[in-house]
Write an enzyme that holds these catalytic residues in place. Structure first.
Site, mmCIF file in Angstrom:
data_model
loop_
_atom_site.group_PDB
_atom_site.id
_atom_site.type_symbol
_atom_site.label_atom_id
_atom_site.label_comp_id
_atom_site.label_asym_id
_atom_site.label_seq_id
_atom_site.Cartn_x
_atom_site.Cartn_y
_atom_site.Cartn_z
ATOM 1 N N GLY A 14 112.066 45.567 -35.615
ATOM 2 C CA GLY A 14 113.048 43.951 -36.014
ATOM 3 C C GLY A 14 113.052 43.628 -37.506
ATOM 4 C CG HIS A 111 123.604 54.299 -35.417
ATOM 5 N ND1 HIS A 111 123.480 54.994 -34.854
ATOM 6 C CD2 HIS A 111 124.916 55.518 -36.359
ATOM 7 C CE1 HIS A 111 123.634 56.170 -34.656
ATOM 8 N NE2 HIS A 111 124.339 56.324 -36.139
ATOM 9 C CD GLU A 181 120.096 49.767 -40.348
ATOM 10 O OE1 GLU A 181 119.566 48.710 -39.513
ATOM 11 O OE2 GLU A 181 119.088 51.483 -40.091
HETATM 12 C C1 GRF Z 1 117.822 50.092 -37.580
HETATM 13 O O1 GRF Z 1 117.503 51.521 -38.230
HETATM 14 C C2 GRF Z 1 118.615 50.561 -36.869
HETATM 15 O O2 GRF Z 1 119.703 50.629 -37.121
HETATM 16 C C3 GRF Z 1 117.557 51.355 -35.393
HETATM 17 O O3 GRF Z 1 117.205 51.437 -35.672
HETATM 18 C C4 GRF Z 1 116.532 50.599 -37.022
HETATM 19 C C5 GRF Z 1 115.322 49.302 -36.522
HETATM 20 O O4 GRF Z 1 115.094 48.838 -37.471
HETATM 21 N N1 GRF Z 1 119.067 51.651 -34.125
HETATM 22 P P1 GRF Z 1 114.446 47.642 -36.680
HETATM 23 O O5 GRF Z 1 113.296 47.087 -35.751
HETATM 24 O O6 GRF Z 1 115.785 46.585 -37.123
HETATM 25 O O7 GRF Z 1 113.420 46.970 -38.192
#
Ligand code: GRF
Length: 197
Positions: A14, A111, A181
């Protein structure tokens, strides 16, 4: 009153959820995380939600073994909380056509690759970064997109690349991509909240 009530779907640590919570708390996002749902019982993201006093629950194979029942439970949790926007932030389950029909263009996903590269079935989590490493890519990145009935096929909202070094391990690539991200997810939600998309 914040403009938008967000429901965040997670499966893991998360950190993307945390970046949304931080942005709302710091006034960088006119929205409130109203609900966090995990399909993994021990996802650390549930603890993050708890710590911030956000309603959270587990809806997964243990309490709802049947896919349709699980989907209905998710739909009910989202509608009970009057969610305006669903953010899939590391949610490792396909959402049902029913949910997509109910929420239409109100579902976005992050993603960890430059879609259309390294996406679709089997490309999730570390699998993405390992494949990028195996192909000696010079760039990777992240993409935020709307969710449709396909896997990672919905309309793109924002994409940003990150330069890789030959010595980067899959874990290094993951760290670089996660940084991107956390930033572009907030940018994309802001666009949604401000009616720009
Ligand atoms: C992220 O890289 C997201 O894009 C992928 O899973 C990961 C989740 O990371 N689908 P987090 O749980 O937000 O730390």
């Amino acid at each position: 009153m914040p403009k938008c009530k967000i429901g965040v779907l997670i499966s893991g640590g998360g950190t993307n959820l945390q970046s949304i919570i931080d942005a709302t708390n710091q006034g960088r996002l006119d929205a409130k995380v109203e609900l966090v749902v995990s399909n993994k019982k021990n996802a650390y993201g549930l603890q993050r939600a708890e710590k911030h006093g956000i309603s959270n629950c587990y809806i997964g194979k243990m309490n709802y073994p049947d896919f349709d029942n699980r989907s209905d439970a998710l739909l009910k949790a989202l509608s009970d909380n009057e969610i305006d926007l669903i953010v899939m932030a590391g949610y490792l389950e396909i959402v049902s056509p029913k949910l997509i029909e109910a929420y239409g263009d109100k579902i976005i996903n992050i993603h960890p690759s430059l879609i259309p590269n390294y996406c679709g079935k089997g490309f999730y989590g570390m699998h993405v970064h390992e494949a990028v490493k195996n192909n000696n890519e010079k760039f990777s990145g992240a993409t935020v997109h709307f969710v449709d009935e396909g896997v990672d096929t919905g309309q793109m909202i924002i994409q940003e690349a990150v330069r890789l070094c030959p010595e980067d391990s899959p874990e290094d690539i993951q760290k670089k991509v996660l940084k991107v991200e956390h930033r572009i997810l907030i940018e994309a939600i802001n666009k949604y909240v401000n009616g720009e998309i």
